[in-house]
Design a protein around this motif. Structure first.
Motif, PDB file in Angstrom:
ATOM      1  N   UNK A 243      -0.859  11.348   9.609  1.00  0.00           N
ATOM      2  CA  UNK A 243      -0.010  11.820  10.707  1.00  0.00           C
ATOM      3  C   UNK A 243       1.344  12.276  10.186  1.00  0.00           C
ATOM      4  N   UNK A 244       1.895  11.528   9.226  1.00  0.00           N
ATOM      5  CA  UNK A 244       3.205  11.886   8.661  1.00  0.00           C
ATOM      6  C   UNK A 244       3.162  13.249   7.980  1.00  0.00           C
ATOM      7  N   UNK A 245       2.081  13.522   7.261  1.00  0.00           N
ATOM      8  CA  UNK A 245       1.937  14.825   6.590  1.00  0.00           C
ATOM      9  C   UNK A 245       1.961  15.954   7.618  1.00  0.00           C
ATOM     10  N   UNK A 246       1.226  15.776   8.716  1.00  0.00           N
ATOM     11  CA  UNK A 246       1.177  16.808   9.751  1.00  0.00           C
ATOM     12  C   UNK A 246       2.517  16.938  10.470  1.00  0.00           C
TER      13      UNK A 246
ATOM     14  N   UNK B 144       0.835  -1.201   0.000  1.00  0.00           N
ATOM     15  CA  UNK B 144       0.000   0.000   0.000  1.00  0.00           C
ATOM     16  C   UNK B 144       0.869   1.251   0.000  1.00  0.00           C
ATOM     17  N   UNK B 145       1.952   1.204   0.769  1.00  0.00           N
ATOM     18  CA  UNK B 145       2.878   2.344   0.809  1.00  0.00           C
ATOM     19  C   UNK B 145       3.506   2.587  -0.566  1.00  0.00           C
ATOM     20  N   UNK B 146       3.947   1.515  -1.223  1.00  0.00           N
ATOM     21  CA  UNK B 146       4.572   1.647  -2.542  1.00  0.00           C
ATOM     22  C   UNK B 146       3.604   2.208  -3.575  1.00  0.00           C
ATOM     23  N   UNK B 147       2.326   1.866  -3.424  1.00  0.00           N
ATOM     24  CA  UNK B 147       1.319   2.311  -4.394  1.00  0.00           C
ATOM     25  C   UNK B 147       0.882   3.752  -4.163  1.00  0.00           C
ATOM     26  N   UNK B 148       1.089   4.274  -2.944  1.00  0.00           N
ATOM     27  CA  UNK B 148       0.514   5.587  -2.608  1.00  0.00           C
ATOM     28  C   UNK B 148       1.502   6.616  -2.075  1.00  0.00           C
ATOM     29  N   UNK B 149       2.783   6.257  -1.938  1.00  0.00           N
ATOM     30  CA  UNK B 149       3.723   7.199  -1.321  1.00  0.00           C
ATOM     31  C   UNK B 149       3.870   8.481  -2.145  1.00  0.00           C
ATOM     32  N   UNK B 150       3.746   8.364  -3.454  1.00  0.00           N
ATOM     33  CA  UNK B 150       3.895   9.537  -4.308  1.00  0.00           C
ATOM     34  C   UNK B 150       2.820  10.576  -4.041  1.00  0.00           C
ATOM     35  N   UNK B 151       1.592  10.112  -3.825  1.00  0.00           N
ATOM     36  CA  UNK B 151       0.490  11.031  -3.526  1.00  0.00           C
ATOM     37  C   UNK B 151       0.732  11.719  -2.191  1.00  0.00           C
ATOM     38  N   UNK B 152       1.173  10.934  -1.213  1.00  0.00           N
ATOM     39  CA  UNK B 152       1.461  11.507   0.100  1.00  0.00           C
ATOM     40  C   UNK B 152       2.573  12.529   0.040  1.00  0.00           C
ATOM     41  N   UNK B 153       3.609  12.243  -0.738  1.00  0.00           N
ATOM     42  CA  UNK B 153       4.726  13.177  -0.876  1.00  0.00           C
ATOM     43  C   UNK B 153       4.267  14.469  -1.541  1.00  0.00           C
ATOM     44  N   UNK B 154       3.428  14.348  -2.565  1.00  0.00           N
ATOM     45  CA  UNK B 154       2.933  15.530  -3.265  1.00  0.00           C
ATOM     46  C   UNK B 154       2.185  16.454  -2.310  1.00  0.00           C
TER      47      UNK B 154
END
Length: 266
Positions: free
Chosen positions: A131-134, A9-19
């Motif tokens: 949480x990571x974003x915040x 799940x992390x590999x599939x979505x980390x790019x969105x989170x980083x953006x």
């Protein structure tokens, strides 16, 4: 929790989170750089050129003259509400409903994992990624503030504000995740989960425009992000945090139970 599924799940979505992390960080950095403790009137005069209704809707009508109040109103009246909300809607829908809709959930369920374990893993990813974003933005924001305006930021109140805002986002994510677990079709989950989240934000903006519709605060979870109360009362921040934590916990628990017991069209 299943570590393999979490990593996938992390590999599939980390790019969105980083953006979203970098996008919000851009606003945080710009807002701090714009602050000038000796000429707060300049910022207020610039904002005065905007329509009064727009200022109130976005929370820019009372920025204050100190760094803490300035950042609180500039960032947490709109920026830290809307962008984490959009991230939550996108990712929350992908974690369960999209897998069911495109048939990939059938392959996940063939692994030696119960539905509860799968749902818990996806829920943990959603909670931790928000949480990571915040944490990243708050940490860097504090570092920049201290390097440029040492001692001007009340770090305790700033963290309390972010905690309440994060937990309000957690409630929104719980709603999105609930509908993701409830519907077989991704579009239905997106319509209901995303629609309710959007209404929360719209109601929050409308209640700031006029006192005549202040009753809308009872219909949006974002009314808990009361900037003035959080900055002036530590007891309010504690109370709001506990209530929001309880609501989000109930929503996630209900979502996991629903996913475990319902029939899937796979």
């Amino acid at each position: 929790m299943n570590k393999t599924l979490f990593k996938a799940t992390f590999k599939a979505n980390w790019g969105i989170g980083l953006f979203f992390t970098l996008f919000i960080l851009m606003y945080v950095t710009i807002s701090i750089v714009m602050f000038d403790p000796d000429s707060a009137e300049t910022i207020e005069s610039m904002l005065a050129l905007m329509p009064e209704g727009m200022l109130k809707a976005f929370g820019f009508d009372n920025l204050g003259t100190d760094l803490t109040g300035y950042l609180a109103h500039y960032l947490y009246g709109f920026i830290f509400l809307v962008f984490p909300m959009i991230y939550t809607i996108i990712i929350g829908n992908k974690l369960i409903a999209k897998h069911v809709d495109n048939g990939s959930m059938a392959y996940i369920l063939t692994t030696p994992n119960t539905r509860i374990r799968i749902a818990v893993t996806q829920a943990v990813y959603l909670v931790s990624s928000i949480a990571a974003i915040f944490i990243i933005n708050v940490g860097i924001g504090i570092a920049i503030s201290e390097s440029m305006f040492g001692g001007h930021l009340d770090i305790g109140k700033f963290i309390a504000l972010n905690l309440v805002t994060y937990l309000a986002t957690m409630v929104v994510s719980g709603i999105v995740f609930l509908f993701s677990c409830l519907f077989n079709e991704s579009r239905n989950a997106l319509a209901f989960g995303g629609g309710i989240a959007a209404l929360f934000l719209i109601f929050r903006m409308l209640m700031g425009i006029s006192e005549d519709i202040s009753w809308l605060k009872y219909f949006t979870i974002y009314s808990f992000v009361d900037i003035e109360e959080i900055l002036s009362s530590s007891s309010y921040a504690t109370m709001a945090s506990l209530i929001l934590l309880g609501i989000s916990g109930i929503l996630y628990f209900a979502a996991i139970i629903i996913f475990d017991r319902r029939s899937l069209s796979i």
